[in-house]
Design a protein around this motif. Structure first.
Motif, PDB file in Angstrom:
ATOM      1  N   ALA A   5     -42.705  27.083  -3.782  1.00  0.00           N
ATOM      2  CA  ALA A   5     -41.573  27.877  -3.332  1.00  0.00           C
ATOM      3  C   ALA A   5     -40.466  26.899  -2.963  1.00  0.00           C
ATOM      4  O   ALA A   5     -40.711  25.931  -2.241  1.00  0.00           O
ATOM      5  CB  ALA A   5     -41.949  28.728  -2.127  1.00  0.00           C
ATOM      6  N   VAL A   6     -39.279  27.130  -3.472  1.00  0.00           N
ATOM      7  CA  VAL A   6     -38.139  26.275  -3.150  1.00  0.00           C
ATOM      8  C   VAL A   6     -37.145  27.095  -2.352  1.00  0.00           C
ATOM      9  O   VAL A   6     -36.624  28.101  -2.831  1.00  0.00           O
ATOM     10  CB  VAL A   6     -37.467  25.702  -4.422  1.00  0.00           C
ATOM     11  CG1 VAL A   6     -36.288  24.820  -4.043  1.00  0.00           C
ATOM     12  CG2 VAL A   6     -38.472  24.914  -5.248  1.00  0.00           C
ATOM     13  N   TYR A   7     -36.906  26.667  -1.131  1.00  0.00           N
ATOM     14  CA  TYR A   7     -35.947  27.316  -0.248  1.00  0.00           C
ATOM     15  C   TYR A   7     -34.631  26.562  -0.340  1.00  0.00           C
ATOM     16  O   TYR A   7     -34.602  25.332  -0.175  1.00  0.00           O
ATOM     17  CB  TYR A   7     -36.453  27.308   1.197  1.00  0.00           C
ATOM     18  CG  TYR A   7     -37.759  28.025   1.401  1.00  0.00           C
ATOM     19  CD1 TYR A   7     -38.060  29.200   0.713  1.00  0.00           C
ATOM     20  CD2 TYR A   7     -38.699  27.539   2.289  1.00  0.00           C
ATOM     21  CE1 TYR A   7     -39.252  29.863   0.918  1.00  0.00           C
ATOM     22  CE2 TYR A   7     -39.900  28.213   2.508  1.00  0.00           C
ATOM     23  CZ  TYR A   7     -40.170  29.363   1.818  1.00  0.00           C
ATOM     24  OH  TYR A   7     -41.352  30.031   2.024  1.00  0.00           O
ATOM     25  N   CYS A   8     -33.548  27.297  -0.601  1.00  0.00           N
ATOM     26  CA  CYS A   8     -32.241  26.653  -0.737  1.00  0.00           C
ATOM     27  C   CYS A   8     -31.133  27.682  -0.586  1.00  0.00           C
ATOM     28  O   CYS A   8     -31.386  28.880  -0.579  1.00  0.00           O
ATOM     29  CB  CYS A   8     -32.120  25.948  -2.082  1.00  0.00           C
ATOM     30  SG  CYS A   8     -32.281  27.016  -3.526  1.00  0.00           S
ATOM     31  N   GLY A   9     -29.911  27.184  -0.490  1.00  0.00           N
ATOM     32  CA  GLY A   9     -28.767  28.043  -0.256  1.00  0.00           C
ATOM     33  C   GLY A   9     -28.284  28.776  -1.499  1.00  0.00           C
ATOM     34  O   GLY A   9     -28.425  28.304  -2.623  1.00  0.00           O
ATOM     35  N   SER A  10     -27.684  29.934  -1.258  1.00  0.00           N
ATOM     36  CA  SER A  10     -27.044  30.687  -2.340  1.00  0.00           C
ATOM     37  C   SER A  10     -25.552  30.346  -2.404  1.00  0.00           C
ATOM     38  O   SER A  10     -24.842  30.867  -3.250  1.00  0.00           O
ATOM     39  CB  SER A  10     -27.229  32.194  -2.129  1.00  0.00           C
ATOM     40  OG  SER A  10     -26.647  32.589  -0.898  1.00  0.00           O
ATOM     41  N   ALA A  11     -25.112  29.466  -1.513  1.00  0.00           N
ATOM     42  CA  ALA A  11     -23.705  29.041  -1.493  1.00  0.00           C
ATOM     43  C   ALA A  11     -23.488  27.895  -2.477  1.00  0.00           C
ATOM     44  O   ALA A  11     -24.426  27.192  -2.854  1.00  0.00           O
ATOM     45  CB  ALA A  11     -23.315  28.595  -0.087  1.00  0.00           C
ATOM     46  N   THR A  12     -22.223  27.728  -2.875  1.00  0.00           N
ATOM     47  CA  THR A  12     -21.819  26.614  -3.728  1.00  0.00           C
ATOM     48  C   THR A  12     -20.859  25.740  -2.921  1.00  0.00           C
ATOM     49  O   THR A  12     -19.668  26.036  -2.841  1.00  0.00           O
ATOM     50  CB  THR A  12     -21.133  27.111  -5.016  1.00  0.00           C
ATOM     51  OG1 THR A  12     -22.030  28.003  -5.694  1.00  0.00           O
ATOM     52  CG2 THR A  12     -20.774  25.960  -5.934  1.00  0.00           C
ATOM     53  N   PRO A  13     -21.366  24.665  -2.309  1.00  0.00           N
ATOM     54  CA  PRO A  13     -20.500  23.797  -1.509  1.00  0.00           C
ATOM     55  C   PRO A  13     -19.471  23.086  -2.383  1.00  0.00           C
ATOM     56  O   PRO A  13     -19.673  22.900  -3.584  1.00  0.00           O
ATOM     57  CB  PRO A  13     -21.463  22.788  -0.901  1.00  0.00           C
ATOM     58  CG  PRO A  13     -22.832  23.333  -1.112  1.00  0.00           C
ATOM     59  CD  PRO A  13     -22.755  24.239  -2.289  1.00  0.00           C
ATOM     60  N   GLY A 100     -47.245  25.605  -2.094  1.00  0.00           N
ATOM     61  CA  GLY A 100     -46.543  24.817  -1.091  1.00  0.00           C
ATOM     62  C   GLY A 100     -45.079  25.190  -1.082  1.00  0.00           C
ATOM     63  O   GLY A 100     -44.647  26.071  -1.849  1.00  0.00           O
ATOM     64  N   PHE A 101     -44.319  24.507  -0.224  1.00  0.00           N
ATOM     65  CA  PHE A 101     -42.918  24.872   0.008  1.00  0.00           C
ATOM     66  C   PHE A 101     -42.053  23.617   0.039  1.00  0.00           C
ATOM     67  O   PHE A 101     -42.446  22.605   0.636  1.00  0.00           O
ATOM     68  CB  PHE A 101     -42.785  25.578   1.366  1.00  0.00           C
ATOM     69  CG  PHE A 101     -43.811  26.651   1.585  1.00  0.00           C
ATOM     70  CD1 PHE A 101     -43.553  27.961   1.216  1.00  0.00           C
ATOM     71  CD2 PHE A 101     -45.046  26.350   2.146  1.00  0.00           C
ATOM     72  CE1 PHE A 101     -44.515  28.951   1.404  1.00  0.00           C
ATOM     73  CE2 PHE A 101     -46.007  27.325   2.346  1.00  0.00           C
ATOM     74  CZ  PHE A 101     -45.742  28.634   1.974  1.00  0.00           C
ATOM     75  N   ILE A 102     -40.885  23.703  -0.579  1.00  0.00           N
ATOM     76  CA  ILE A 102     -39.892  22.632  -0.491  1.00  0.00           C
ATOM     77  C   ILE A 102     -38.592  23.261  -0.016  1.00  0.00           C
ATOM     78  O   ILE A 102     -38.147  24.271  -0.566  1.00  0.00           O
ATOM     79  CB  ILE A 102     -39.650  21.947  -1.848  1.00  0.00           C
ATOM     80  CG1 ILE A 102     -40.878  21.174  -2.299  1.00  0.00           C
ATOM     81  CG2 ILE A 102     -38.450  21.004  -1.759  1.00  0.00           C
ATOM     82  CD1 ILE A 102     -40.703  20.491  -3.641  1.00  0.00           C
ATOM     83  N   THR A 103     -37.988  22.649   0.972  1.00  0.00           N
ATOM     84  CA  THR A 103     -36.679  23.083   1.438  1.00  0.00           C
ATOM     85  C   THR A 103     -35.659  22.043   1.031  1.00  0.00           C
ATOM     86  O   THR A 103     -35.810  20.851   1.339  1.00  0.00           O
ATOM     87  CB  THR A 103     -36.668  23.266   2.970  1.00  0.00           C
ATOM     88  OG1 THR A 103     -37.626  24.268   3.309  1.00  0.00           O
ATOM     89  CG2 THR A 103     -35.301  23.687   3.467  1.00  0.00           C
ATOM     90  N   ILE A 104     -34.633  22.474   0.310  1.00  0.00           N
ATOM     91  CA  ILE A 104     -33.495  21.629  -0.013  1.00  0.00           C
ATOM     92  C   ILE A 104     -32.299  22.207   0.751  1.00  0.00           C
ATOM     93  O   ILE A 104     -32.449  23.212   1.439  1.00  0.00           O
ATOM     94  CB  ILE A 104     -33.287  21.514  -1.546  1.00  0.00           C
ATOM     95  CG1 ILE A 104     -32.831  22.825  -2.168  1.00  0.00           C
ATOM     96  CG2 ILE A 104     -34.582  21.033  -2.220  1.00  0.00           C
ATOM     97  CD1 ILE A 104     -32.460  22.707  -3.662  1.00  0.00           C
ATOM     98  N   PRO A 105     -31.121  21.600   0.683  1.00  0.00           N
ATOM     99  CA  PRO A 105     -30.012  22.092   1.516  1.00  0.00           C
ATOM    100  C   PRO A 105     -29.739  23.585   1.383  1.00  0.00           C
ATOM    101  O   PRO A 105     -29.853  24.176   0.312  1.00  0.00           O
ATOM    102  CB  PRO A 105     -28.839  21.252   1.027  1.00  0.00           C
ATOM    103  CG  PRO A 105     -29.475  19.939   0.675  1.00  0.00           C
ATOM    104  CD  PRO A 105     -30.765  20.347   0.005  1.00  0.00           C
ATOM    105  N   GLY A 106     -29.419  24.167   2.521  1.00  0.00           N
ATOM    106  CA  GLY A 106     -29.113  25.587   2.600  1.00  0.00           C
ATOM    107  C   GLY A 106     -28.623  25.922   3.990  1.00  0.00           C
ATOM    108  O   GLY A 106     -28.385  25.032   4.808  1.00  0.00           O
ATOM    109  N   GLY A 107     -28.510  27.203   4.269  1.00  0.00           N
ATOM    110  CA  GLY A 107     -27.980  27.666   5.544  1.00  0.00           C
ATOM    111  C   GLY A 107     -29.010  28.394   6.377  1.00  0.00           C
ATOM    112  O   GLY A 107     -30.192  28.042   6.400  1.00  0.00           O
TER     113      GLY A 107
END
Length: 193
Positions: A5-13, A100-107
Motif C-alpha cells: 500500500a502506498v500512501y501519498c498526496g493527491s495534491a500536485t506541489p 506492507g505500507f510505504i508513505t511518501i510525501p502527502g498531507g
C-alpha cells in the motif's frame, strides 16, 4: 512482499521533484515485482505513482470511496479499482490487500493512513512493515517528533522501530524486506503497559 500500500498526496506541489519521486517509487516497485495498492485517484502524487507503475508494466489496485468517484477523480486505468463507501473501509482494504505500507510525501489524509498503520501494528492488528520514505527531507520533522514521543515515554521502546525510515526507495524496500514484527500490546502484560 508482493503488494505494498502506498500512501501519498493527491495534491500536485509546485516543486516537481515530488511528482518525479512518486514516479520513481512506482517504477522501482514494478522493477522489484511489487504491485501497488493506493487511493485510486488520478491527481497529484497518487496519479503519478499509478501512471508510472502501469507504464512499467506493474499492477495497480485502487481503493476509492464512492464520494470521490462521484467527483470524477477516480483513476479508471487501474488494473483493479475497488469502490468502497467509507474511508475506514478504504484503509481496511489497504491492509487486507497489501503485504506492507510505504508513505511518501502527502498531507493530512496521508498522515491519517500512516499513523493508523503504525497504531494497528502496535496493537497487533497486523504484523506488516510500515515504511516512511523521507526523501527530500520532507519528513524530517515527523521523524524527530516520533523520536520525541518515544523519549518522553508515549511510544513504548518495543514499538519505536515500527516506523521504518529511509531517504531512498531502494534502501527502504531492503529494510522492509528484513522486517521483524514488534511485540504487540496484546502480547504484553498489564504491568508492561
Amino acid at each position: 512482499m508482493k503488494r505494498l500500500a502506498v500512501y501519498c498526496g493527491s495534491a500536485t506541489p509546485e516543486d516537481t521533484r515530488y511528482i518525479e519521486l512518486a514516479r520513481q517509487v512506482g517504477t522501482t516497485l514494478t522493477e522489484r515485482g511489487i504491485g501497488v495498492v493506493y487511493g485510486g485517484g488520478k491527481a497529484g502524487l497518487m496519479g503519478a505513482i499509478a501512471d508510472a507503475t502501469l507504464k512499467a508494466g506493474g499492477e495497480v489496485i485502487g481503493i476509492i470511496p464512492q464520494a470521490l468517484v462521484d467527483m470524477e477523480v477516480a483513476n479508471t486505468d487501474c488494473t483493479e479499482l475497488h469502490v468502497v463507501q467509507t474511508m475506514h473501509q478504504r484503509k481496511q482494504a489497504f491492509t487486507d490487500l497489501s503485504d506492507g505500507f510505504i508513505t511518501i510525501p502527502g498531507g493530512v489524509g496521508t498522515m491519517d493512513e500512516l499513523w493508523e498503520a503504525i497504531s494497528w501494528a502496535q496493537l497487533g492488528y497486523h504484523q506488516k512493515p510500515v515504511g516512511l520514505l523521507n526523501a527530500l527531507g520532507y519528513y524530517d520533522g515527523l521523524v524527530a517528533f516520533n523520536s520525541h514521543m518515544a523519549e518522553t515515554g508515549f511510544v513504548r521502546e518495543a514499538h519505536r522501530g515500527i516506523m521504518i525510515v529511509s531517504e531512498t526507495i531502494e534502501e527502504l524496500l531492503d529494510k522492509m524486506a528484513n522486517h521483524q514484527p514488534a511485540r504487540t500490546i496484546v502480547q504484553m502484560r498489564a504491568e508492561d503497559l
